[in-house]
Scaffold this active site. Structure first.
Site, PDB file in Angstrom:
ATOM      1  N   GLU A 283       2.195   5.788   2.049  1.00  0.00           N
ATOM      2  CA  GLU A 283       0.896   4.645   2.644  1.00  0.00           C
ATOM      3  C   GLU A 283       1.172   4.139   1.305  1.00  0.00           C
ATOM      4  O   GLU A 283      -0.158   4.439   0.977  1.00  0.00           O
ATOM      5  CB  GLU A 283      -0.108   4.738   2.942  1.00  0.00           C
ATOM      6  CG  GLU A 283      -0.257   5.208   4.654  1.00  0.00           C
ATOM      7  CD  GLU A 283      -1.203   6.197   5.514  1.00  0.00           C
ATOM      8  OE1 GLU A 283      -1.407   5.242   6.781  1.00  0.00           O
ATOM      9  OE2 GLU A 283      -1.649   6.346   4.812  1.00  0.00           O
ATOM     10  N   PRO A 284       1.553   4.112   0.399  1.00  0.00           N
ATOM     11  CA  PRO A 284       1.075   3.893  -0.912  1.00  0.00           C
ATOM     12  C   PRO A 284       0.268   2.253  -1.000  1.00  0.00           C
ATOM     13  O   PRO A 284       0.849   1.417   0.221  1.00  0.00           O
ATOM     14  CB  PRO A 284       2.014   3.079  -2.412  1.00  0.00           C
ATOM     15  CG  PRO A 284       3.174   2.703  -1.059  1.00  0.00           C
ATOM     16  CD  PRO A 284       2.857   3.730   0.655  1.00  0.00           C
ATOM     17  N   GLY A 285      -0.896   2.552  -1.393  1.00  0.00           N
ATOM     18  CA  GLY A 285      -1.675   0.657  -2.201  1.00  0.00           C
ATOM     19  C   GLY A 285      -1.657   0.855  -3.710  1.00  0.00           C
ATOM     20  O   GLY A 285      -0.819  -0.580  -3.953  1.00  0.00           O
ATOM     21  N   ARG A 286      -2.076   1.172  -4.058  1.00  0.00           N
ATOM     22  CA  ARG A 286      -2.459   0.868  -5.134  1.00  0.00           C
ATOM     23  C   ARG A 286      -0.805   0.920  -6.335  1.00  0.00           C
ATOM     24  O   ARG A 286      -0.890   0.198  -7.192  1.00  0.00           O
ATOM     25  CB  ARG A 286      -3.066   1.770  -6.479  1.00  0.00           C
ATOM     26  CG  ARG A 286      -3.539   1.912  -7.635  1.00  0.00           C
ATOM     27  CD  ARG A 286      -3.540   2.835  -8.182  1.00  0.00           C
ATOM     28  NE  ARG A 286      -5.121   3.416  -7.441  1.00  0.00           N
ATOM     29  CZ  ARG A 286      -6.387   3.554  -8.020  1.00  0.00           C
ATOM     30  NH1 ARG A 286      -6.876   2.152  -8.942  1.00  0.00           N
ATOM     31  NH2 ARG A 286      -7.067   3.801  -6.742  1.00  0.00           N
ATOM     32  N   ARG A 322     -14.921  -1.050 -10.419  1.00  0.00           N
ATOM     33  CA  ARG A 322     -14.411   0.704 -10.719  1.00  0.00           C
ATOM     34  C   ARG A 322     -15.073   1.279 -12.333  1.00  0.00           C
ATOM     35  O   ARG A 322     -15.608   2.368 -11.601  1.00  0.00           O
ATOM     36  CB  ARG A 322     -12.757   0.138 -10.674  1.00  0.00           C
ATOM     37  CG  ARG A 322     -12.482   0.091  -9.507  1.00  0.00           C
ATOM     38  CD  ARG A 322     -11.363   0.195  -8.703  1.00  0.00           C
ATOM     39  NE  ARG A 322      -9.893   1.528  -9.069  1.00  0.00           N
ATOM     40  CZ  ARG A 322      -9.882   2.045 -10.002  1.00  0.00           C
ATOM     41  NH1 ARG A 322      -9.142   1.283 -11.373  1.00  0.00           N
ATOM     42  NH2 ARG A 322      -9.264   2.935  -9.986  1.00  0.00           N
ATOM     43  N   CYS A 353     -27.150  -7.233 -15.355  1.00  0.00           N
ATOM     44  CA  CYS A 353     -28.396  -6.290 -15.602  1.00  0.00           C
ATOM     45  C   CYS A 353     -28.077  -4.983 -15.724  1.00  0.00           C
ATOM     46  O   CYS A 353     -28.793  -4.770 -14.877  1.00  0.00           O
ATOM     47  CB  CYS A 353     -28.806  -7.219 -15.728  1.00  0.00           C
ATOM     48  SG  CYS A 353     -29.432  -8.854 -15.461  1.00  0.00           S
ATOM     49  N   TYR A 382      -7.844  -2.570  -6.603  1.00  0.00           N
ATOM     50  CA  TYR A 382      -9.472  -2.225  -5.456  1.00  0.00           C
ATOM     51  C   TYR A 382     -10.118  -2.913  -6.732  1.00  0.00           C
ATOM     52  O   TYR A 382     -11.512  -2.944  -7.011  1.00  0.00           O
ATOM     53  CB  TYR A 382      -9.597  -0.579  -5.603  1.00  0.00           C
ATOM     54  CG  TYR A 382      -9.144  -0.030  -5.598  1.00  0.00           C
ATOM     55  CD1 TYR A 382      -9.087   0.350  -3.610  1.00  0.00           C
ATOM     56  CD2 TYR A 382      -7.736   0.558  -5.296  1.00  0.00           C
ATOM     57  CE1 TYR A 382      -8.027   0.787  -3.031  1.00  0.00           C
ATOM     58  CE2 TYR A 382      -6.608   1.033  -4.283  1.00  0.00           C
ATOM     59  CZ  TYR A 382      -7.362   1.444  -2.858  1.00  0.00           C
ATOM     60  OH  TYR A 382      -6.277   2.208  -1.756  1.00  0.00           O
TER      61      TYR A 382
HETATM   62  C1  LIG Z   1      -5.746   6.814   4.474  1.00  0.00           C
HETATM   63  C2  LIG Z   1      -5.636   5.944   3.330  1.00  0.00           C
HETATM   64  N1  LIG Z   1      -4.096   5.595   3.645  1.00  0.00           N
HETATM   65  C3  LIG Z   1      -3.600   5.492   1.791  1.00  0.00           C
HETATM   66  C4  LIG Z   1      -4.499   5.282   0.814  1.00  0.00           C
HETATM   67  C5  LIG Z   1      -4.528   4.739  -0.896  1.00  0.00           C
HETATM   68  O1  LIG Z   1      -4.099   4.870  -1.380  1.00  0.00           O
HETATM   69  P1  LIG Z   1      -3.048   4.109  -3.305  1.00  0.00           P
HETATM   70  O2  LIG Z   1      -4.927   2.665  -3.465  1.00  0.00           O
HETATM   71  O3  LIG Z   1      -4.212   5.327  -3.547  1.00  0.00           O
HETATM   72  O4  LIG Z   1      -2.006   4.521  -3.158  1.00  0.00           O
HETATM   73  C6  LIG Z   1      -5.996   5.309   0.813  1.00  0.00           C
HETATM   74  C7  LIG Z   1      -6.562   4.580   0.064  1.00  0.00           C
HETATM   75  O5  LIG Z   1      -8.140   5.191   0.349  1.00  0.00           O
HETATM   76  C8  LIG Z   1      -6.399   5.497   2.204  1.00  0.00           C
HETATM   77  O6  LIG Z   1      -7.233   6.215   2.701  1.00  0.00           O
END
Ligand SMILES: Cc1ncc(COP(=O)(O)O)c(C=O)c1O
Length: 428
Positions: A283-286, A322, A353, A382
């Site tokens: 589950e990559p996001g970033r 962030r 501010c 993010y």
């Molecule tokens: C359950 C879960 N999966 C995947 C991610 C994605 O993390 P990242 O964006 O660091 O890859 C997160 C981020 O908080 C998460 O909570």
């Protein structure tokens, strides 16, 4: 590069002129390149795997469409993210619902939509979900989130899989075994396996590998104690991204960390743990989206004090909280002077501010003046999704650029948008 930075094939000065600043700009080709790497380096190399993009990093309907076309699944964590995905026509069967405090409404919406997986975070949620399936006659495929008790090297606010975490159930102790028994005894639930996610911005693979080792041992214990065979294991995300994008033509571009550095090590560890490997999801996001995004700001002021120079820009912590939240570090450049040599160090200050509203604490800059355009790199993850309206600053527009074409995918908020939904009591 001559003079001005380009992004997605579009001149940044032109982007600022057309769409105003602050402005989030995404290069679609970078997102697509990362998705292609997920396919080649993970899905094709390791049969019996799947990948979901963690949409909390950046989600709009246009982004959901890109993920759909790239053939990935989507991790959503709230009713709002689920609604956005469904509104974009994302197939519900490829959606997984997360969350450590899901509301009954969110669970009902997920059941009604028929999402592919619900990742259950605790016993109370499991009981509620079992009751909802009995009431509605709908079924749910679930994973139970576990905390492997591993603390990776990253900021304390973004570790999630340590002992005592608010996320998931600890792998040691009896809670988890109780939850597995409950799931197995609930007629409306099919327990597919387990999920872990140990945190974000992790650059070394050891913590991920150690988590796999511990969860593989847990799977063994569940088999011997309960006869339960794990069908699926979700590794979560958290793969780190540096400050500079891996984008050709960008001054100072740096190679990104290849996904396989993490996933190969994790898959090999899992395969060594036993002959029957479960289906694995990541589950990559970033990692998918951070490098695709920049934020463009107009320089409003330059204040040269003894010992420090502040370059004040027209955005800040509302569009990128962030640095203030967890000292996240960013890099950037003066986009209209991308080929001019640096002459001084300065801090890039946001306009809010708060003394802590500093986007970059120290960066070498060319001669900078009011009206210049400053670009912050790697803001694709993010930033938009965590944006707020502190000091009543309207949220910036989001532009998607590809092959020299730029389209607004989220309109800039107006001052009137800030008033939307507000009421003055009649007796005032
Ligand atoms: C359950 C879960 N999966 C995947 C991610 C994605 O993390 P990242 O964006 O660091 O890859 C997160 C981020 O908080 C998460 O909570």
């Amino acid at each position: 590069m001559k003079g001005a930075l380009t992004w997605g094939g579009v001149d940044c000065v032109e982007l600022a002129r057309r769409f105003g600043t602050p402005l989030y700009v995404f290069d679609e080709s970078v997102i697509r390149a990362r998705c292609a790497e997920i396919r080649e380096a993970f899905l094709e190399r390791w049969p019996g795997t799947s990948a979901c993009y963690a949409s909390k990093a950046f989600l709009t309907m246009a982004m959901a469409r890109i993920v759909k076309r790239e053939g990935l699944g989507l991790d959503v964590v709230s009713g709002g993210e689920l609604h956005t995905a469904l509104a974009a026509g994302f197939p519900p069967s490829r959606i997984e619902l997360h969350g450590n405090a899901k509301s009954e409404g969110e669970l009902r919406a997920a059941l009604a939509a028929g999402v592919g997986r619900i990742i259950v975070d605790g016993v109370m949620e499991l009981e509620l979900l079992a009751a909802l399936t009995a009431e509605t006659g709908r079924r749910a495929d679930v994973l139970i989130r576990v905390a492997p008790g591993v603390t990776p090297h990253t900021h304390a606010h973004i570790v999630t899989g340590h002992a005592g975490s608010k996320f998931g159930l600890p792998i040691e102790g009896g809670l988890l075994e109780g939850a597995v028994k409950l799931a197995l005894a609930s007629p409306g639930l099919t327990l597919r396996g387990f999920h872990f996610h140990i945190g974000s911005q992790i650059f070394e693979e050891n913590s991920h590998v150690e988590s796999v080792r511990r969860v593989a041992a847990l799977m063994g214990r569940m088999k011997s104690a309960l006869g339960y065979e794990t069908e699926e294991l979700n590794f979560g995300g958290g793969f780190g991204v540096g400050k500079m994008p891996d984008v050709p033509g960008v001054p100072g571009a740096e190679p990104h960390a290849p996904l396989c550095r993490f996933t190969d090590a994790m898959m090999k560890t899992l395969e060594r743990a036993g002959p029957q490997r479960p289906v694995v999801t990541i589950e990559p996001g970033r990692w998918v989206v951070a490098e695709a995004g920049i934020t463009l700001y107009t320089v409003e002021t330059v204040k040269r004090l003894p010992g420090v120079t502040y370059v004040g820009v027209d955005g800040g912590m509302p569009d990128n909280p962030r640095p203030a939240l967890y000292q996240a570090e960013y890099a950037g450049l003066v986009a209209n002077k991308a080929d001019v040599l640096p002459v001084e160090q300065a801090a890039i200050a946001g306009k809010c501010c708060e003394t802590g509203d500093i986007l970059i604490s120290s960066i070498a800059l060319p001669p900078v003046e009011r009206g210049d355009l400053f670009a912050v790199f790697n803001t694709g993850a993010y930033n938009f999704s965590m944006a707020g309206n502190y000091n009543r600053l309207p949220r910036p527009a989001v532009v998607l650029a590809r092959n020299g074409q730029a389209n607004v995918i989220v309109a800039r908020q107006s001052y009137d948008d800030l008033l939307a939904g507000e009421r003055i009591p009649e007796n005032d």
